[in-house]
Scaffold this active site. Structure first.
Site, PDB file in Angstrom:
ATOM      1  N   ILE A  85       6.754   1.666   0.657  1.00  0.00           N
ATOM      2  CA  ILE A  85       6.146   0.339   0.484  1.00  0.00           C
ATOM      3  C   ILE A  85       5.543   0.216  -0.909  1.00  0.00           C
ATOM      4  O   ILE A  85       5.372  -0.865  -1.426  1.00  0.00           O
ATOM      5  CB  ILE A  85       5.075   0.040   1.558  1.00  0.00           C
ATOM      6  CG1 ILE A  85       3.881   0.982   1.453  1.00  0.00           C
ATOM      7  CG2 ILE A  85       5.668   0.057   2.945  1.00  0.00           C
ATOM      8  CD1 ILE A  85       2.646   0.474   2.190  1.00  0.00           C
ATOM      9  N   ASP A  86       5.223   1.355  -1.549  1.00  0.00           N
ATOM     10  CA  ASP A  86       4.543   1.315  -2.854  1.00  0.00           C
ATOM     11  C   ASP A  86       5.479   0.864  -3.984  1.00  0.00           C
ATOM     12  O   ASP A  86       5.014   0.462  -5.046  1.00  0.00           O
ATOM     13  CB  ASP A  86       3.990   2.704  -3.215  1.00  0.00           C
ATOM     14  CG  ASP A  86       3.090   3.271  -2.131  1.00  0.00           C
ATOM     15  OD1 ASP A  86       2.532   2.469  -1.348  1.00  0.00           O
ATOM     16  OD2 ASP A  86       2.946   4.504  -2.054  1.00  0.00           O
ATOM     17  N   MET A 131      -2.429  -1.503   0.091  1.00  0.00           N
ATOM     18  CA  MET A 131      -1.962  -0.147  -0.226  1.00  0.00           C
ATOM     19  C   MET A 131      -1.195  -0.118  -1.554  1.00  0.00           C
ATOM     20  O   MET A 131      -1.120  -1.121  -2.251  1.00  0.00           O
ATOM     21  CB  MET A 131      -1.085   0.376   0.911  1.00  0.00           C
ATOM     22  CG  MET A 131      -1.866   0.807   2.121  1.00  0.00           C
ATOM     23  SD  MET A 131      -0.742   1.546   3.339  1.00  0.00           S
ATOM     24  CE  MET A 131      -1.908   2.339   4.431  1.00  0.00           C
ATOM     25  N   ILE A 180      -0.953  -1.896   8.725  1.00  0.00           N
ATOM     26  CA  ILE A 180      -0.081  -3.019   9.155  1.00  0.00           C
ATOM     27  C   ILE A 180       0.974  -3.283   8.075  1.00  0.00           C
ATOM     28  O   ILE A 180       2.022  -3.843   8.341  1.00  0.00           O
ATOM     29  CB  ILE A 180      -0.839  -4.328   9.505  1.00  0.00           C
ATOM     30  CG1 ILE A 180      -1.434  -4.991   8.271  1.00  0.00           C
ATOM     31  CG2 ILE A 180      -1.877  -4.143  10.570  1.00  0.00           C
ATOM     32  CD1 ILE A 180      -1.745  -6.465   8.505  1.00  0.00           C
TER      33      ILE A 180
END
Ligand code: F6P
Length: 364
Positions: free
Chosen positions: A140-141, A183, A287
């Site tokens: 996701i980063d 995040m 999430i």
């Protein structure tokens, strides 16, 4: 005739789109006459005395895999650190991985992982040139260098944007400054992408220093006109004077420190309240790692999955698949390792556009 066998595993923090990649890998492998096995619990599963796996089949790899979050194969994090902590040397841990590959009789292995996994695979290939491994980037980063996109990033940005839309309605009703902590580890890609598409007033990322007084003035300016609310997106690893990130120390043969992020958002709320404006923090947390897979991640997972099998079939291994300028390409893992982490730079178009939209993004 001996059947040909490919293994696939998911390694590191999970995200949406992993199952899309597994499904595509299965379909392409079957077309080319390979059996596909799913090694469970990532590299940890491969390194076991009896590597753990499931035989993938039509039932497990049905179309619902396109949209489902997580990984049907489970995933593991910090494989090397925790192995070393249990007293096993780095060399023995690598040996266990290559033994696992051989015990499973693989003709190729597809590792769906982030920058840490690619670095580990590189070390493994240095010791074992005969292993045929291809890596599909996921995180996701979106901080894997060489690729414009990694699987999971777009879904995560959509989750953040949808959450910020809900947060805006309550921010308006209560005339508050809402801080949303997202995040991204050492990179601000989630923060800046989600911030731009949700109309944030302030976006703070780890790449750029900021002046807290300028953050406070920007917040106050939002309450001087007709708007009367403010949205601040802050990436989890942003630093602040008077605030320290938590550290987890794994004290094995090699001392290893892992930063556990969380808390910068509340710290900013406390500073913003010094202006007299009411403020709250929402930490989105995990999430961001789930949710129905976005269209882009479904397509990306599918393209990467098919191409990974093609590369193994062509014996073009030791590669990291990348998505660049709307095309799939493969780079040598060794080239990747020279510069593994992709962070925001002052020249990024996102940074320029944010500034030209009047967003405060720090001192760039
Ligand atoms: O690397 C993906 C990521 O979600 C980061 O954005 C975050 O810092 C970290 O993983 C959280 O890891 P864990 O699941 O171990 O809490």
């Amino acid at each position: 005739m001996k059947s040909r066998r490919i293994g696939i595993l998911t390694s590191g923090g999970d995200c949406s789109g992993l199952n899309s990649a597994i499904r595509a890998t299965y379909i392409r492998a079957k077309q080319l006459g390979y059996d596909l096995i799913g090694i469970t619990r990532g590299l940890r599963g491969l390194a076991k005395d009896e590597p753990s796996y499931v035989a993938l089949n039509d039932q497990l790899c049905g179309d619902s895999m396109l949209t489902s979050g997580g990984s049907i194969l489970y995933s593991d994090t910090k494989f090397m650190a925790s192995t070393v902590e249990s007293g096993i040397s780095v060399a023995d841990a690598r040996k266990a991985l290559s033994n696992g590959y051989k015990k499973l009789g693989l003709d190729g292995l597809i590792c769906v992982g982030g920058d840490g996994s690619v670095q580990l695979i590189n070390e493994l290939l240095n010791d074992n040139e005969d292993l045929r491994i291809v890596v599909i980037p996921k995180t996701i980063d979106n901080d894997v260098s060489g690729t414009d996109l990694a699987i999971g990033f777009q879904t995560s940005v959509e989750v953040v944007v949808s959450a910020v839309e809900n947060i805006i309605s309550t921010a308006k009703s209560h005339e508050r400054a809402m801080v949303v902590e997202v995040m991204g580890r050492g990179a601000g890609h989630i923060a800046i992408n989600a911030g731009l598409s949700s109309g944030a007033d302030v976006i703070l990322v780890p790449e750029f220093k900021y002046d807290i007084e300028k953050v406070k003035s920007k917040v106050m300016s939002c309450f001087n006109g007709e708007k009367n609310y403010c949205i601040i997106i802050v990436a989890e690893s942003v630093e602040a004077s008077g605030f320290k990130h938590k550290e987890e120390v794994i004290d094995g043969v090699v001392k290893y420190t892992h930063v556990v992020y969380g808390g910068i958002g509340q710290h900013l709320v406390n500073r913003i309240k010094e202006t007299g404006i009411d403020s709250r923090c929402v930490t989105l947390g995990h999430i961001q790692r789930g949710g129905k897979t976005s269209v882009i991640d479904r397509t990306l997972g599918t393209m990467f999955g098919v191409e990974a099998v093609n590369l193994i079939d062509e014996n073009n291994c030791g590669k990291l698949l990348c998505y660049v300028n709307n095309k799939i390409c493969a780079i040598d893992i060794r080239d990747f390792v020279r510069n593994p982490t992709k962070t925001l730079t002052r020249d990024d178009v996102y940074v320029r556009i944010a500034k030209q939209m009047g967003v405060y993004i720090g001192e760039t």
